[in-house]
Design a protein around this motif. Structure first.
Motif, PDB file in Angstrom:
ATOM      1  N   GLU A  68     -17.117  11.026  -4.524  1.00 46.30           N
ATOM      2  CA  GLU A  68     -16.823  11.252  -5.562  1.00 46.30           C
ATOM      3  C   GLU A  68     -18.457  10.010  -6.941  1.00 46.30           C
ATOM      4  OE1 GLU A  68     -13.195  11.365  -7.982  1.00 46.30           O
ATOM      5  OE2 GLU A  68     -12.139  10.976  -6.131  1.00 46.30           O
ATOM      6  N   ARG A  74     -17.074   7.123 -12.519  1.00 41.65           N
ATOM      7  CA  ARG A  74     -16.470   7.211 -11.137  1.00 41.65           C
ATOM      8  C   ARG A  74     -17.233   7.038  -9.847  1.00 41.65           C
ATOM      9  NH1 ARG A  74     -10.584   7.753 -10.252  1.00 41.65           N
ATOM     10  NH2 ARG A  74     -10.369   8.501  -8.046  1.00 41.65           N
ATOM     11  N   ALA A  76     -17.104   6.984  -6.484  1.00 41.58           N
ATOM     12  CA  ALA A  76     -15.900   6.731  -4.946  1.00 41.58           C
ATOM     13  C   ALA A  76     -16.620   7.250  -3.117  1.00 41.58           C
ATOM     14  CB  ALA A  76     -14.518   7.053  -4.345  1.00 41.58           C
ATOM     15  N   THR A  96     -13.218   2.961  -4.674  1.00 37.80           N
ATOM     16  CA  THR A  96     -12.700   3.654  -5.952  1.00 37.80           C
ATOM     17  C   THR A  96     -12.961   2.698  -6.830  1.00 37.80           C
ATOM     18  OG1 THR A  96     -11.239   5.569  -5.037  1.00 37.80           O
ATOM     19  CG2 THR A  96     -12.134   5.542  -7.530  1.00 37.80           C
ATOM     20  N   HIS A  98     -14.089   3.085 -10.783  1.00 36.02           N
ATOM     21  CA  HIS A  98     -14.264   3.044 -12.031  1.00 36.02           C
ATOM     22  C   HIS A  98     -14.703   2.496 -13.320  1.00 36.02           C
ATOM     23  CE1 HIS A  98     -11.913   4.685 -15.581  1.00 36.02           C
ATOM     24  NE2 HIS A  98     -11.748   5.682 -14.950  1.00 36.02           N
TER      25      HIS A  98
END
Length: 153
Positions: A68, A74, A76, A96, A98
């Motif tokens: 991502e 975000r 990832a 990840t 965030h």
């Protein structure tokens, strides 16, 4: 202890936009993490990170697959999977980041998951989890200081 997931949260004195650049751009990653990155920050991209091995025995090459990339919220990726094979939940760890605005700064939440899914025996699982936990403690502190320094500069 289960050794399944690592979770960390830090506050960084820089905007989510700055922090996102710091966690995705090669020139910044080298400064706080020590890896040379050769992968674009776009979902589906694959590449690798490299750095000298700590024991001096050559170069560590770590395959990486971006899962991502939603700037500036975000990012990832999967890493530590075998060369030549696509990263999957069964052969890699999922990291990840965030990012959430917090006042004039950012709260960064990091999760690294997938330790149990790779199917290692208990001793190897525990060693990798401990190593990655200590690594994130060190590198997230460096990331925060580096990002805040960019704002002050």
């Amino acid at each position: 202890m289960e050794y399944g997931t690592i979770e960390r949260e830090i506050h960084i004195d820089a905007s989510p936009e700055v922090v996102y650049e710091v966690i995705t751009k090669p020139e910044h990653i080298a400064a706080w993490w020590g890896f040379d990155l050769q992968v674009p920050a776009s979902a589906g991209a694959t590449g690798r990170m490299t750095r000298p091995r700590r024991d001096g025995s050559g170069t560590l090459v770590v395959p990486l697959a971006v899962v991502e990339a939603e700037a500036p919220r975000r990012f990832a990726f999967r890493w530590a999977h075998p060369d030549g094979r696509p990263a999957t939940p069964q052969n890699s760890f999922l990291v990840t980041f965030h990012l959430a605005p917090s006042g004039e700064g950012t709260v960064l939440r990091l999760t690294e998951a997938g330790f149990r899914e790779v199917g290692w025996e208990a001793a190897r699982l525990e060693a990798y989890h401990r190593d990655h936990s200590a690594g994130w403690d060190e590198h997230l502190g460096a990331l925060g200081a580096y990002a805040a320094g960019l704002v002050r500069a």
